[in-house]
Design an enzyme around this catalytic site. Structure first.
Site, mmCIF file in Angstrom:
data_model
loop_
_atom_site.group_PDB
_atom_site.id
_atom_site.type_symbol
_atom_site.label_atom_id
_atom_site.label_comp_id
_atom_site.label_asym_id
_atom_site.label_seq_id
_atom_site.Cartn_x
_atom_site.Cartn_y
_atom_site.Cartn_z
ATOM 1 N N ASN A 1 -7.528 1.661 10.018
ATOM 2 C CA ASN A 1 -6.220 2.014 10.607
ATOM 3 C C ASN A 1 -6.406 2.064 12.119
ATOM 4 O OD1 ASN A 1 -5.499 2.361 7.974
ATOM 5 N ND2 ASN A 1 -4.942 4.531 8.131
ATOM 6 N N GLU B 1 -3.587 -0.133 8.159
ATOM 7 C CA GLU B 1 -2.455 0.278 8.993
ATOM 8 C C GLU B 1 -2.568 -0.293 10.396
ATOM 9 O OE1 GLU B 1 -1.493 4.441 9.264
ATOM 10 O OE2 GLU B 1 -1.942 4.759 7.153
ATOM 11 N N HIS C 1 -3.004 10.975 0.751
ATOM 12 C CA HIS C 1 -2.448 10.717 2.088
ATOM 13 C C HIS C 1 -1.787 12.004 2.573
ATOM 14 C CE1 HIS C 1 -1.045 7.271 4.868
ATOM 15 N NE2 HIS C 1 -0.734 8.392 5.474
ATOM 16 N N TYR D 1 -4.231 1.559 16.044
ATOM 17 C CA TYR D 1 -2.967 1.373 16.759
ATOM 18 C C TYR D 1 -3.139 1.161 18.259
ATOM 19 C CZ TYR D 1 -0.702 3.102 12.523
ATOM 20 O OH TYR D 1 -0.257 3.247 11.237
ATOM 21 N N ARG E 1 0.856 -1.192 0.000
ATOM 22 C CA ARG E 1 0.000 0.000 0.000
ATOM 23 C C ARG E 1 0.887 1.235 0.000
ATOM 24 N NH1 ARG E 1 -2.766 3.027 4.804
ATOM 25 N NH2 ARG E 1 -3.934 4.581 3.625
ATOM 26 N N GLU F 1 -7.420 8.476 6.266
ATOM 27 C CA GLU F 1 -7.680 9.135 7.545
ATOM 28 C C GLU F 1 -8.155 10.589 7.384
ATOM 29 O OE1 GLU F 1 -4.524 8.582 10.373
ATOM 30 O OE2 GLU F 1 -4.689 6.405 10.265
HETATM 31 N N1 LIG Z 1 1.314 8.238 13.937
HETATM 32 N N2 LIG Z 1 1.441 7.455 13.267
HETATM 33 C C1 LIG Z 1 1.637 6.375 12.405
HETATM 34 C C2 LIG Z 1 0.734 6.457 11.138
HETATM 35 C C3 LIG Z 1 1.153 7.596 10.205
HETATM 36 O O1 LIG Z 1 2.535 7.498 9.891
HETATM 37 C C4 LIG Z 1 0.303 7.422 8.943
HETATM 38 O O2 LIG Z 1 0.732 8.304 7.906
HETATM 39 C C5 LIG Z 1 -1.162 7.745 9.268
HETATM 40 O O3 LIG Z 1 -1.957 7.238 8.193
HETATM 41 C C6 LIG Z 1 -1.617 7.166 10.604
HETATM 42 O O4 LIG Z 1 -1.225 7.833 11.739
HETATM 43 C C7 LIG Z 1 -0.714 6.637 11.543
#
Ligand SMILES: N#[N+]C[C@@H]1[C@@H](O)[C@H](O)[C@@H](O)[C@@H]2O[C@H]12
Length: 472
Positions: free
Chosen positions: A315, A377, A143, A317, A99, A188
């Site tokens: 996504n 993610e 992005h 975490y 991706r 996001e």
């Molecule tokens: N912080 N963090 C890691 C990660 C970031 O690096 C990504 O670009 C985003 O899509 C999402 O926030 C997650």
């Protein structure tokens, strides 16, 4: 190599993945995609090369005080000049999918109008190289690197930007729609809207809650306008979705005020975007809770936004634990409790809580009716150190991915239609406002030399993917 059963002996000879890992991979169906994710501004560099126009992140990261130690994406991991070697690395890891995002200002330097042929050519070479190595491209169109020229006329607070995005999506899918089968419109949008226009810690650095909701609506509208344009250019078997970020919220105690504040935070953090996408309407009470007025919208907007998608990118975490106050805390200022006794945390200060990942996947399936999900993610930042040889030990990242994959496997066993997993990230990279201080990669990048060193987590992930292929 001795082969017994699902190739356990051959796998264990290569790298010591556990029997539990072998049981883990069996939970995922044949054809489940295993990948890694990146984004253009975080890895490409070459921000002034071959006709690329400036983006809001070029300007934001060059503004003193905005990014850790003044780091910028000017060079990043120099991926723009290292595509062949990075794809060999992906092949070495055994990825079945990759991706990445396309930089809008590399294709349309002014955001609209003249197309930069060198920009489209770069992404065409990238896609063809991936396909030649048997790696499925998952292409994110946006992005966060909005062309600066569009920001100068309001950016996402300007409704026209949504139409400009649809034109950009049309151009890219006309060029690559014959060979890319997996498309993600936005990454996001909650972050683009709230971090970019609400609290201002991301580009373009605006602090205006009302503007955040106007921007959020135009991001959703951009997605809705792009969908039919993209579908007209891609193959009938191709699929289109978007990636939303979720942070499940949990009450820290049983008090009514805590439950209330937790529900309001969930509205703001988790429901704001999935509700229009899944249900064609904003969640009840959202605007009141944030003390904003509903963003201006036209007849038909919500129908466009709520048009069916082929999959949802998830996504995730971590989770947030909320403590209630005597009066309702505005959800963007709710009190997050931490550290939670006995909990473990990543370098981002994010609690490691795989159970909330499992519950999130179940919620997206049962409450929002998502018929296909990809984890686009999931990963962790830890203090990775390299001593100059070919080894980077990162046991905590292996443990994190194991625990989250276990939670995903349970969701699959509970009937969730999970189709793939992309770890964030392939490479250590530019971590937005944190600059290069946070490393998420399964591959270490020595920024002095741009040398790539596969971390122990990368070797482990490779063995896991191989075990899944053997078991399928
Ligand atoms: N912080 N963090 C890691 C990660 C970031 O690096 C990504 O670009 C985003 O899509 C999402 O926030 C997650």
């Amino acid at each position: 190599r001795r082969k017994t059963g699902v190739g356990m002996s051959s796998i264990e000879e290569i790298y010591p993945i556990s029997r539990a890992d072998l049981d883990l991979v069996r939970a995922f169906p044949k054809g489940f995609l295993w990948g890694a994710a990146t984004a253009s501004y975080q890895i490409e560099g070459a921000i002034k090369e071959d006709g690329r126009g400036p983006s809001i992140w070029d300007e934001f990261s060059a503004t003193p005080g905005k990014v850790f130690q003044g780091h910028t994406g000017e060079v990043a991991t120099d991926h723009y000049h290292r595509v062949p070697e990075d794809i060999v690395l992906m092949k070495e890891l055994g990825l079945s999918a990759y991706r990445f995002s396309i930089a809008w200002p590399r294709v349309l330097p002014q955001g609209r109008g003249a197309i930069n042929a060198a920009g489209l050519d770069f992404y065409e070479r990238l896609v063809d190289e991936l396909l030649a190595h048997g790696i499925a491209p998952f292409v994110t169109l946006y992005h966060w690197d909005l062309p600066l020229s569009l920001h100068k006329v309001g950016g996402w607070t300007n409704r026209d930007t949504a139409y400009a995005f649809a034109d950009y999506a049309d151009i890219v899918t006309k060029r690559l729609g014959d060979r890319v089968a997996n498309w993600i419109t936005l990454n996001e949008p909650w972050c683009s809207a709230y971090l970019g226009y609400g609290c201002g810690i991301h580009a373009p650095g605006i602090q205006d809650r009302q503007a955040a909701f106007v921007a959020g609506h135009h991001l959703l509208l951009a997605h809705g306008l792009a969908l039919p344009r993209m579908r007209a250019n891609i193959k009938s078997v191709a699929q289109v979705g978007l990636s939303l970020n979720f942070t499940p919220t949990y009450a820290s105690d049983e008090r009514e005020e805590t439950k209330r504040d937790t529900e309001l935070t969930d509205l703001f953090v988790n429901q704001w975007f999935i509700s229009p996408i899944a249900h064609g309407r904003y969640p009840e009470g959202l605007f009141e809770a944030l003390e904003v007025t509903p963003p201006p919208m036209q007849d038909g907007d919500l129908e466009l936004i709520g048009a069916p998608i082929d999959f949802l990118g998830v996504n995730n975490y971590t989770r947030d634990v909320i403590r209630g106050g005597t009066i309702p805390a505005r959800p963007d200022e709710s009190v997050k409790v931490g550290p939670v006794p006995g909990a473990c945390y990543t370098e981002m200060g994010w609690e490691i809580h795989p159970q909330s990942f499992n519950e999130l996947l179940l919620r997206l399936y049962h409450e929002y009716g998502m018929q296909a999900l990809y984890i686009t993610e999931n990963g962790a930042a830890f203090k990775d150190t390299w001593n100059g040889d070919g080894v980077v030990h990162d046991p905590r990242r292996i443990a994190y991915i194991q625990e989250y994959l276990q939670a995903a496997a349970e969701a699959v066993e509970q009937g969730v239609p999970l189709r793939g997993y992309f770890t964030w990230s392939l490479l250590d990279n530019f971590e937005w406002a944190e600059g290069y201080s946070k490393r998420f990669g399964i591959v270490y990048v020595d920024y002095q030399t741009q040398r790539r060193i596969i971390k122990d987590s990368g070797h482990w992930y490779k063995a896991l993917l191989s075990a899944h292929r053997d078991a399928s």
